[in-house]
Write a protein that holds these residues in place. Structure first.
Motif, mmCIF file in Angstrom:
data_model
loop_
_atom_site.group_PDB
_atom_site.id
_atom_site.type_symbol
_atom_site.label_atom_id
_atom_site.label_comp_id
_atom_site.label_asym_id
_atom_site.label_seq_id
_atom_site.Cartn_x
_atom_site.Cartn_y
_atom_site.Cartn_z
ATOM 1 N N ILE A 21 0.838 -1.207 0.000
ATOM 2 C CA ILE A 21 0.000 0.000 0.000
ATOM 3 C C ILE A 21 0.872 1.256 0.000
ATOM 4 O O ILE A 21 0.646 2.198 -0.769
ATOM 5 N N LEU A 22 1.884 1.274 0.857
ATOM 6 C CA LEU A 22 2.775 2.432 0.931
ATOM 7 C C LEU A 22 3.544 2.622 -0.373
ATOM 8 O O LEU A 22 3.764 3.754 -0.825
ATOM 9 N N TRP A 63 -3.782 0.558 -13.021
ATOM 10 C CA TRP A 63 -4.989 0.292 -12.237
ATOM 11 C C TRP A 63 -4.670 -0.505 -10.977
ATOM 12 O O TRP A 63 -5.234 -0.252 -9.915
ATOM 13 N N GLN A 64 -3.744 -1.468 -11.083
ATOM 14 C CA GLN A 64 -3.367 -2.232 -9.887
ATOM 15 C C GLN A 64 -2.741 -1.319 -8.837
ATOM 16 O O GLN A 64 -2.953 -1.497 -7.638
ATOM 17 N N VAL A 65 -1.958 -0.347 -9.290
ATOM 18 C CA VAL A 65 -1.361 0.611 -8.354
ATOM 19 C C VAL A 65 -2.450 1.360 -7.608
ATOM 20 O O VAL A 65 -2.395 1.537 -6.388
ATOM 21 N N ALA A 68 -4.365 -0.900 -5.203
ATOM 22 C CA ALA A 68 -3.537 -1.136 -4.010
ATOM 23 C C ALA A 68 -3.551 0.069 -3.085
ATOM 24 O O ALA A 68 -3.626 -0.068 -1.859
ATOM 25 N N ALA A 69 -3.497 1.265 -3.657
ATOM 26 C CA ALA A 69 -3.452 2.478 -2.840
ATOM 27 C C ALA A 69 -4.791 2.787 -2.198
ATOM 28 O O ALA A 69 -4.851 3.184 -1.020
ATOM 29 N N MET A 70 -5.879 2.602 -2.947
ATOM 30 C CA MET A 70 -7.180 3.086 -2.488
ATOM 31 C C MET A 70 -8.050 2.011 -1.856
ATOM 32 O O MET A 70 -8.809 2.299 -0.918
ATOM 33 N N ILE A 207 -7.379 9.026 -13.109
ATOM 34 C CA ILE A 207 -7.147 8.074 -12.028
ATOM 35 C C ILE A 207 -5.869 8.350 -11.249
ATOM 36 O O ILE A 207 -5.619 7.718 -10.234
ATOM 37 N N ALA A 208 -5.056 9.297 -11.718
ATOM 38 C CA ALA A 208 -3.864 9.665 -10.951
ATOM 39 C C ALA A 208 -3.989 11.061 -10.355
ATOM 40 O O ALA A 208 -3.004 11.649 -9.942
#
Length: 264
Positions: A21-22, A63-65, A68-70, A207-208
């Protein structure tokens, strides 16, 4: 024990997931600061100068990033409980991997559907002169949709499931890799039922877009694990509807809120 109380130790029980996540947040922030945001901002079916398969692969990575973040922070209480329950299985690590794979598969499928839908809307916009010159109606409409969904019975039902991970595991837990995968898919479906409309906003604004990414991630996390998260659902819905109407009525009032490139 309430979901909010149960969630607090979850961060310490899944150190690898927390690291992922980080890392995802680090990549998003680094892309913003270095001006390389296009690599994680991608939300088109075909990027200029790229083959379709390369464009799709780029989207899937980006999208995976963002998932993972959200989204992964919101599922930490469930992962923590599943880790403890599955510890007695023959292959607990593989079971956890299957669970997470099922969860991510649901969100990956949603991302692909949203990508195709965005491509269709862009194609419609290109052939509809009125809509082509009013992209704020698509952005504003997405915000209104997200706000309206906050008041839906489906949102309430799925949120109840996500806020009660113990009851969810008690009712649906099965041993084995197939059991972990099925549980992950089921949990992902409820998670999607809670948050799909809020995540759809990211396709409208980019999305970014960290100005949206951070508050929406915090909102989804608090809705699920916060002690008073359910009380926030209605006011947020009203705020999103109002904001969407303002965007449609006069986008010039909010020049940095919904970037013009978000829908082109």
């Amino acid at each position: 024990m309430s979901a909010g109380v149960a969630a607090r130790p979850a961060w310490g029980r899944a150190p690898l997931l927390v690291a992922v996540i980080l890392l995802a947040w680090g990549l998003a922030i680094a892309a913003e600061l270095t001006g390389e945001v296009q690599w994680v901002h991608h939300h088109r079916l075909v990027v200029d100068g790229m083959a379709v398969w390369a464009s799709l692969a780029l989207f899937l990575v980006a999208w995976q990033v963002h998932v993972a973040a959200m989204m992964l922070p919101t599922t930490l209480p469930m992962v923590s409980l599943y880790r403890r329950v599955a510890a007695g299985q023959a292959h607990p690590r593989l079971a956890r991997l299957s669970f997470l794979s099922g969860y991510l598969a649901v969100w990956t499928a949603f991302g692909l559907v949203a990508l195709v839908a965005m491509a269709l809307l862009e194609g419609l916009s290109a052939h509809w002169h009125w809509l082509h010159h009013r992209p704020e109606w698509l952005a504003g409409g997405t915000l209104v949709l997200a706000g309206a969904f906050q008041f839906s019975a489906l949102k309430a039902r799925c949120l109840d499931k996500c806020r009660a991970p113990r009851a969810f595991l008690l009712n649906h837990y099965r041993q084995g890799l197939a059991g972990g995968l099925a549980l992950g898919v089921r949990h992902g479906a409820y998670c999607l039922g809670c948050c799909w409309a809020l995540m759809l906003v990211m396709f409208a604004v980019g999305i970014a877009n960290l100005a949206w990414m951070a508050p929406l991630a915090a909102l989804m996390l608090y809705e699920k694990v916060g002690r008073h998260g359910q009380r926030l659902v209605g006011p947020v819905g009203g705020a999103l509807i109002l904001l969407g109407l303002l965007v449609m009525a006069g986008p010039a009032w909010l020049p940095n809120l919904v970037p013009a490139h978000g829908l082109h």
